[in-house]
Design a protein around this motif. Sequence first.
Motif, PDB file in Angstrom:
ATOM      1  N   ASP A 191       0.823  -1.209   0.000  1.00 52.10           N
ATOM      2  CA  ASP A 191       0.000   0.000   0.000  1.00 52.10           C
ATOM      3  C   ASP A 191       0.859   1.261   0.000  1.00 52.10           C
ATOM      4  OD1 ASP A 191       0.997  -0.385   2.533  1.00 52.10           O
ATOM      5  OD2 ASP A 191      -0.862   0.122   3.578  1.00 52.10           O
ATOM      6  N   HIS A 192       2.136   1.127  -0.369  1.00 45.81           N
ATOM      7  CA  HIS A 192       3.027   2.273  -0.514  1.00 45.81           C
ATOM      8  C   HIS A 192       3.708   2.191  -1.878  1.00 45.81           C
ATOM      9  CE1 HIS A 192       2.440   2.418   3.827  1.00 45.81           C
ATOM     10  NE2 HIS A 192       3.020   3.609   3.849  1.00 45.81           N
ATOM     11  N   ASP A 198       4.797   8.777   3.522  1.00 44.96           N
ATOM     12  CA  ASP A 198       3.956   9.710   2.771  1.00 44.96           C
ATOM     13  C   ASP A 198       3.664   9.235   1.353  1.00 44.96           C
ATOM     14  OD1 ASP A 198       6.490  10.084   1.778  1.00 44.96           O
ATOM     15  OD2 ASP A 198       6.624  12.223   2.277  1.00 44.96           O
ATOM     16  N   ALA A 200       1.863   6.378   0.909  1.00 46.78           N
ATOM     17  CA  ALA A 200       0.776   5.405   1.084  1.00 46.78           C
ATOM     18  C   ALA A 200      -0.377   5.707   0.132  1.00 46.78           C
ATOM     19  CB  ALA A 200       0.288   5.416   2.522  1.00 46.78           C
ATOM     20  N   PHE A 201      -1.060   4.640  -0.316  1.00 44.78           N
ATOM     21  CA  PHE A 201      -2.234   4.797  -1.174  1.00 44.78           C
ATOM     22  C   PHE A 201      -3.208   3.660  -0.886  1.00 44.78           C
ATOM     23  CE2 PHE A 201       0.606   2.016  -3.499  1.00 44.78           C
ATOM     24  CZ  PHE A 201      -0.221   1.079  -4.090  1.00 44.78           C
ATOM     25  N   ASP A 202      -4.433   3.812  -1.366  1.00 47.92           N
ATOM     26  CA  ASP A 202      -5.468   2.784  -1.228  1.00 47.92           C
ATOM     27  C   ASP A 202      -5.220   1.723  -2.293  1.00 47.92           C
ATOM     28  OD1 ASP A 202      -7.805   1.217  -1.222  1.00 47.92           O
ATOM     29  OD2 ASP A 202      -9.062   2.922  -0.653  1.00 47.92           O
ATOM     30  N   THR A 277      -8.719   9.570   4.371  1.00 48.37           N
ATOM     31  CA  THR A 277      -8.841   8.573   3.321  1.00 48.37           C
ATOM     32  C   THR A 277      -7.540   8.481   2.544  1.00 48.37           C
ATOM     33  OG1 THR A 277     -11.171   9.185   3.090  1.00 48.37           O
ATOM     34  CG2 THR A 277     -10.210   7.839   1.344  1.00 48.37           C
ATOM     35  N   PRO A 278      -6.955   7.285   2.390  1.00 46.80           N
ATOM     36  CA  PRO A 278      -5.736   7.191   1.581  1.00 46.80           C
ATOM     37  C   PRO A 278      -6.023   7.610   0.144  1.00 46.80           C
ATOM     38  CG  PRO A 278      -6.077   5.181   2.853  1.00 46.80           C
ATOM     39  CD  PRO A 278      -7.329   5.985   2.971  1.00 46.80           C
ATOM     40  N   LEU A 337       0.049  10.681  -6.750  1.00 47.70           N
ATOM     41  CA  LEU A 337      -1.085  10.445  -5.862  1.00 47.70           C
ATOM     42  C   LEU A 337      -2.182  11.462  -6.169  1.00 47.70           C
ATOM     43  CD1 LEU A 337       0.740   9.936  -2.419  1.00 47.70           C
ATOM     44  CD2 LEU A 337       0.094   8.190  -4.096  1.00 47.70           C
ATOM     45  N   ARG A 339      -6.572  12.571  -5.096  1.00 40.81           N
ATOM     46  CA  ARG A 339      -7.854  12.385  -4.412  1.00 40.81           C
ATOM     47  C   ARG A 339      -8.902  13.231  -5.124  1.00 40.81           C
ATOM     48  NH1 ARG A 339      -4.334  13.044   0.185  1.00 40.81           N
ATOM     49  NH2 ARG A 339      -4.464  11.338   1.687  1.00 40.81           N
TER      50      ARG A 339
END
Length: 430
Positions: A191-192, A198, A200-202, A277-278, A337, A339
């Motif tokens: 998950d990285h 810093d 990290a992701f979903d 939230t990732p 990354l 969102r």
Amino acid sequence: MRTLMLATSAVAALALATAVGPGHAAPAAAADRPRVGIVCTEGSGGVPGSPVFDLTTRTGYISLPDGNTAFMWGYSNGFDGFQHPGPVLCVQEDDQVTVILHNTLPDRSSIVFPGQDQVLANGLPTTPEVDGSGRATSLAPTAAAANGTITYSFTASHPGTFLYESGTDPDKQVHMGLFGALIVRPALGADHVYDRPDSAFDTADEFMVMLSEIDPYQHQAVEQGKSFNMNTYHPRYWLINGRGFPDSIADNDASWLPTQPYGALASVYPADPGGGTPPAVARYLNVGTEDFPFHPHGNNGLVIGRDGVPLAGPSGQDLSFEKFDVNIGPGQTWDVLFRWYDAEGYSPQNPVPVTVPSMANQVIGVFYSGSPYLGTKQTLPAGTPTLNQCGEYYIISHNHALFQITSWGATMTGPITYMRINPPQPNQCG
């Protein structure tokens, strides 16, 4: 309004995207492969920590948005049929990786792994092949034409996103389709992106944006066994994950694209504005000859690494930066990354502070729900088609070099996709 309404004429082309290249079976789709997002190919042999991949060069055809097909070369997984692009190889940091190339082409061929250190070929350090005059003829040792084999090995010591591609006559072999993505997952966890908290992701929101190009005259010449003058090279098609729009937004392993297994639709849920939230991650790769200024609408991306190197200072400080256009140069990879926030929180109870035009004054695309509000559907005029499931939004993402979002003159095709914003769960989408 934040809902993108795509003109019906563009998406209606989905019904026409059914052309299949002749004579080549598609690789079998595993039942557990995700419908959207990255499809990882794991090593088919070896032991934990030492994955083994068999890659076979194949010839085949892909479908293009203007109704044409293109003759291609490609790497298949194991001994499967032709696919384009090559499998996405997923390994762990410090894995001892083995890749066995089985070459069925009429030309000798090889694989290079940019960003990987101390690559071995048949157990010896990889060095260029040269002819009798000392001129380099290949960037790596080759497998002979017509069923030659060679084994490459390396330690995946750097997490991140990388290309693998032919190192032999790249102007021909890479352009013909001998390339794929290599993802090295860090020791910190799948998950990285990197060994940095810093990054990290979903893991449910991991997407690939692989950008490439085709000059059909070069591909025709190779198919016919003729020479091609690279001074006349001029792409007429540009692709994302081996597809052009509208095929790019179809699911992975879409039945009408048996040799083009990878879709490019990003599907996410609204993020927590408080940061709980990732984020999602987009792994960008450029296999073309020019910059691709990719332009995802609706949000900025946070660039956290390029070419498998995290953006960090000498003391580890964060040097990531936000970008609205992601300008990927030839041969580069970018890790980004992102969102999507429901910043205004508009709803029927909190309406937009403008007058929404009447239906008679709207251009209604086939993804429009009839409402500007996330998770809300309204009745559309009689006879208006819609593919909207539950009031989700669709926000376009595309290459911003507009001459490249064509297919030999057919506009609004090429490297275009969408970010689908799903209503918060639970919802009616299922």
